[in-house]
Design a protein around this motif. Sequence first.
Motif, PDB file in Angstrom:
ATOM      1  N   TYR A  69       0.854  -1.178   0.000  1.00 58.60           N
ATOM      2  CA  TYR A  69       0.000   0.000   0.000  1.00 58.60           C
ATOM      3  C   TYR A  69       0.900   1.240   0.000  1.00 58.60           C
ATOM      4  O   TYR A  69       1.471   1.597   1.037  1.00 58.60           O
ATOM      5  CB  TYR A  69      -0.915   0.024   1.232  1.00 58.60           C
ATOM      6  CG  TYR A  69      -2.028  -1.005   1.176  1.00 58.60           C
ATOM      7  CD1 TYR A  69      -3.248  -0.698   0.593  1.00 58.60           C
ATOM      8  CD2 TYR A  69      -1.835  -2.277   1.696  1.00 58.60           C
ATOM      9  CE1 TYR A  69      -4.268  -1.636   0.540  1.00 58.60           C
ATOM     10  CE2 TYR A  69      -2.843  -3.232   1.642  1.00 58.60           C
ATOM     11  CZ  TYR A  69      -4.055  -2.899   1.062  1.00 58.60           C
ATOM     12  OH  TYR A  69      -5.063  -3.841   1.004  1.00 58.60           O
ATOM     13  N   THR A 126       2.584   4.685   0.460  1.00 59.62           N
ATOM     14  CA  THR A 126       2.374   5.716   1.475  1.00 59.62           C
ATOM     15  C   THR A 126       1.955   7.027   0.809  1.00 59.62           C
ATOM     16  O   THR A 126       2.461   7.403  -0.251  1.00 59.62           O
ATOM     17  CB  THR A 126       3.667   5.925   2.280  1.00 59.62           C
ATOM     18  OG1 THR A 126       4.062   4.675   2.837  1.00 59.62           O
ATOM     19  CG2 THR A 126       3.457   6.926   3.400  1.00 59.62           C
ATOM     20  N   LEU A 127       1.016   7.736   1.450  1.00 58.41           N
ATOM     21  CA  LEU A 127       0.541   9.009   0.917  1.00 58.41           C
ATOM     22  C   LEU A 127       1.659  10.043   0.932  1.00 58.41           C
ATOM     23  O   LEU A 127       2.477  10.107   1.861  1.00 58.41           O
ATOM     24  CB  LEU A 127      -0.634   9.523   1.755  1.00 58.41           C
ATOM     25  CG  LEU A 127      -1.896   8.651   1.782  1.00 58.41           C
ATOM     26  CD1 LEU A 127      -2.942   9.289   2.690  1.00 58.41           C
ATOM     27  CD2 LEU A 127      -2.451   8.458   0.384  1.00 58.41           C
ATOM     28  N   ASP A 181       1.802  12.091   4.088  1.00 68.60           N
ATOM     29  CA  ASP A 181       2.429  11.426   5.234  1.00 68.60           C
ATOM     30  C   ASP A 181       3.949  11.467   5.133  1.00 68.60           C
ATOM     31  O   ASP A 181       4.657  11.641   6.137  1.00 68.60           O
ATOM     32  CB  ASP A 181       1.959   9.973   5.325  1.00 68.60           C
ATOM     33  CG  ASP A 181       0.508   9.857   5.754  1.00 68.60           C
ATOM     34  OD1 ASP A 181      -0.063  10.886   6.168  1.00 68.60           O
ATOM     35  OD2 ASP A 181      -0.051   8.745   5.681  1.00 68.60           O
ATOM     36  N   ASN A 183       5.506   1.265   7.078  1.00 66.84           N
ATOM     37  CA  ASN A 183       4.064   1.312   6.808  1.00 66.84           C
ATOM     38  C   ASN A 183       3.654  -0.141   6.624  1.00 66.84           C
ATOM     39  O   ASN A 183       3.654  -0.667   5.512  1.00 66.84           O
ATOM     40  CB  ASN A 183       3.793   2.133   5.547  1.00 66.84           C
ATOM     41  CG  ASN A 183       2.316   2.199   5.202  1.00 66.84           C
ATOM     42  OD1 ASN A 183       1.477   1.628   5.902  1.00 66.84           O
ATOM     43  ND2 ASN A 183       1.985   2.889   4.113  1.00 66.84           N
ATOM     44  N   SER A 230      -4.431  10.160   8.468  1.00 71.13           N
ATOM     45  CA  SER A 230      -4.707  10.170   7.028  1.00 71.13           C
ATOM     46  C   SER A 230      -5.773   9.158   6.673  1.00 71.13           C
ATOM     47  O   SER A 230      -5.924   8.132   7.339  1.00 71.13           O
ATOM     48  CB  SER A 230      -3.438   9.862   6.228  1.00 71.13           C
ATOM     49  OG  SER A 230      -2.449  10.831   6.479  1.00 71.13           O
ATOM     50  N   ASP A 231      -6.482   9.443   5.597  1.00 71.06           N
ATOM     51  CA  ASP A 231      -7.533   8.559   5.102  1.00 71.06           C
ATOM     52  C   ASP A 231      -6.985   7.771   3.916  1.00 71.06           C
ATOM     53  O   ASP A 231      -6.720   8.338   2.853  1.00 71.06           O
ATOM     54  CB  ASP A 231      -8.746   9.386   4.676  1.00 71.06           C
ATOM     55  CG  ASP A 231      -9.954   8.509   4.348  1.00 71.06           C
ATOM     56  OD1 ASP A 231      -9.763   7.281   4.180  1.00 71.06           O
ATOM     57  OD2 ASP A 231     -11.058   9.041   4.248  1.00 71.06           O
ATOM     58  N   TYR A 232      -6.780   6.474   4.105  1.00 68.77           N
ATOM     59  CA  TYR A 232      -6.220   5.627   3.047  1.00 68.77           C
ATOM     60  C   TYR A 232      -7.285   5.037   2.125  1.00 68.77           C
ATOM     61  O   TYR A 232      -6.993   4.229   1.260  1.00 68.77           O
ATOM     62  CB  TYR A 232      -5.364   4.513   3.668  1.00 68.77           C
ATOM     63  CG  TYR A 232      -3.923   4.940   3.857  1.00 68.77           C
ATOM     64  CD1 TYR A 232      -2.927   4.492   3.022  1.00 68.77           C
ATOM     65  CD2 TYR A 232      -3.580   5.839   4.857  1.00 68.77           C
ATOM     66  CE1 TYR A 232      -1.617   4.906   3.178  1.00 68.77           C
ATOM     67  CE2 TYR A 232      -2.272   6.262   5.033  1.00 68.77           C
ATOM     68  CZ  TYR A 232      -1.295   5.793   4.187  1.00 68.77           C
ATOM     69  OH  TYR A 232       0.001   6.216   4.336  1.00 68.77           O
ATOM     70  N   ARG A 233      -8.527   5.487   2.311  1.00 71.05           N
ATOM     71  CA  ARG A 233      -9.589   4.961   1.443  1.00 71.05           C
ATOM     72  C   ARG A 233      -9.517   5.530   0.033  1.00 71.05           C
ATOM     73  O   ARG A 233     -10.122   5.001  -0.885  1.00 71.05           O
ATOM     74  CB  ARG A 233     -10.954   5.266   2.066  1.00 71.05           C
ATOM     75  CG  ARG A 233     -11.242   4.422   3.305  1.00 71.05           C
ATOM     76  CD  ARG A 233     -12.520   4.807   4.006  1.00 71.05           C
ATOM     77  NE  ARG A 233     -12.399   6.123   4.638  1.00 71.05           N
ATOM     78  CZ  ARG A 233     -13.290   6.630   5.476  1.00 71.05           C
ATOM     79  NH1 ARG A 233     -14.382   5.932   5.784  1.00 71.05           N
ATOM     80  NH2 ARG A 233     -13.119   7.814   6.014  1.00 71.05           N
ATOM     81  N   ALA A 258      -6.320   6.297  -1.376  1.00 72.06           N
ATOM     82  CA  ALA A 258      -4.903   6.219  -1.732  1.00 72.06           C
ATOM     83  C   ALA A 258      -4.714   5.558  -3.092  1.00 72.06           C
ATOM     84  O   ALA A 258      -5.676   5.086  -3.714  1.00 72.06           O
ATOM     85  CB  ALA A 258      -4.151   5.438  -0.661  1.00 72.06           C
ATOM     86  N   THR A 293      -8.590   4.621   8.324  1.00 78.73           N
ATOM     87  CA  THR A 293      -7.768   5.810   8.517  1.00 78.73           C
ATOM     88  C   THR A 293      -6.553   5.383   9.332  1.00 78.73           C
ATOM     89  O   THR A 293      -6.604   4.393  10.070  1.00 78.73           O
ATOM     90  CB  THR A 293      -8.531   6.918   9.248  1.00 78.73           C
ATOM     91  OG1 THR A 293      -8.966   6.422  10.511  1.00 78.73           O
ATOM     92  CG2 THR A 293      -9.727   7.378   8.417  1.00 78.73           C
TER      93      THR A 293
END
Length: 542
Positions: A19, A21-22, A25, A105, A158-161, A163, A170
Amino acid sequence: MGIATLINEVREFGDFEFYPTLDSDIALIKKHIDLLGYDKPYSVLDIGVGDGRVLNAIAHEYGEKYAIEKSLPLIRALPADIMIVGTDFMAQTLIDIETSVIFCNPPFTQYSEFASKIIAESLAPDVYLILPTRWSNNQAIKDALARRKATFTILGNSDYRSADRPARCTADVIHISLSSCASRRWDRATVDVDPFAAWFSDNFDIDAQGSAARKADSLHQNVQPDKFEIIAGGDLISTLVSHYDASLEKLIITYKGLEHVDGSILDELNVSIDSIYAAIKLRIKSLKNKYWKELFNRFTPITDKLCTSTREEMQTLLMKNVNVDFTKENAYAIAEWAVKNVNKYIDSQLVSVYESLIGESNITLYKSNQRTFGRSEWLYNRKPSGLDRFALDYRIITSNYGNFGGYSFDRINGLSKSSANKIDDLITIAHNLGFDTLGQERASTVEEWEPGKLRTFHYFDHTAQKKVVLFTARAYQNGNIHRKINQGFIARLNVEFGRLRGWINTPEQAAEEIDGVDIDCAKQAFQSNLKINVGTQFLKLN
């Protein structure tokens, strides 16, 4: 490779929950690291490094970058300057991997296992984790924080929905400090609780006080060398790992035998828990060191392609990471890293060796280069300012500090080490350009060097099925070496140097500019410098 393409490739290979990372972040973590006040380059370990975006973003410009990654497509996508120090995180330990910062992460389905293991084993004073917000209620993480006397700060949420690869949660961006030292100036902060001490107390129940204990050094014994019997055609890595596992098991069993010794006897022998703990720590580190060194010594399919200085540089980098767990997966991952870096070195060393041969009488300018340089511009082994677009002549004279002076231990076959290395480096460059020098002469195998005496070096011509002279050399007492180089070799060397310097961009341009290079020669020479492909037989190391 784009993020979406990489995610799909990872899924096809075997999904390890990559996944990305944003960006927000990443920026948050980098800002916090900058606020810590490191005064010198700090090192970073990224666990589950993915494609290396986060590591490259948060690392110091000149700091060392380490990674643990399980997915082969991701390992192969990493830049060459990222050192792989592990593959399966849950199958290895962090207790002797020394870095300034750790980032992870983790897979959200395993966030508790990853986070608690990192906190329990980290030697880095600063740990950054991205965890689902429910982490604060997780008992395993709470216990790990308490045991390491760690403090934490939530830097953001953060909201990973939404990403690059959505996750239905989150997440908190967390900084965990394992050091009570407030300053990171000069990288002086160390962890308050040694993770190895925690591991030792979990695995050994020895009753010893040692009121007048001997120093730990008295228990430090050198690990005796093993005989590594490698069956021809067998798997070197599997064999070494099998030896290592058996040696480590024997070591642990030996020390666990002290659990059955009465504490009063150990006390009478002046043996303390601290001395036993220090001895085990040293022996395990020595054991890893020994087996990694044995493997690196057998990296000849890779290191044989390197010149003296670049080979030493790569081996130094490899040996800096001998605390990594010695597993089959780690060994292959580090071999992949070595292949990536050897390609970088192969080009740079050609340029370096070529430039060491430049001299006033050794070069001819490109046909389009009408510049002239006065003799004074070449004084004291200097190169004229602005010298460019030139080729080497096949007759070359270079000067060295000395060819025959110094102590005997500083000579190879009668020739000074530095001069012998230069001879062998030229042979290495020739081999990488397609001249088969395997089994042929080296500076150490020709007739012993004497001032002014000719020495000849060959390659094997597979078309003519015979040995052909690659170059001859005469070393003189005054430090000069006179070389006469095979014209096919010097032509190929000139074309590749010109390409790497950006002076020529096509074989046709090479044929137009360089004396002694026709179009057929130019086509054969252009991009002929060796490249090793990741995943080739070089990684088998049989």
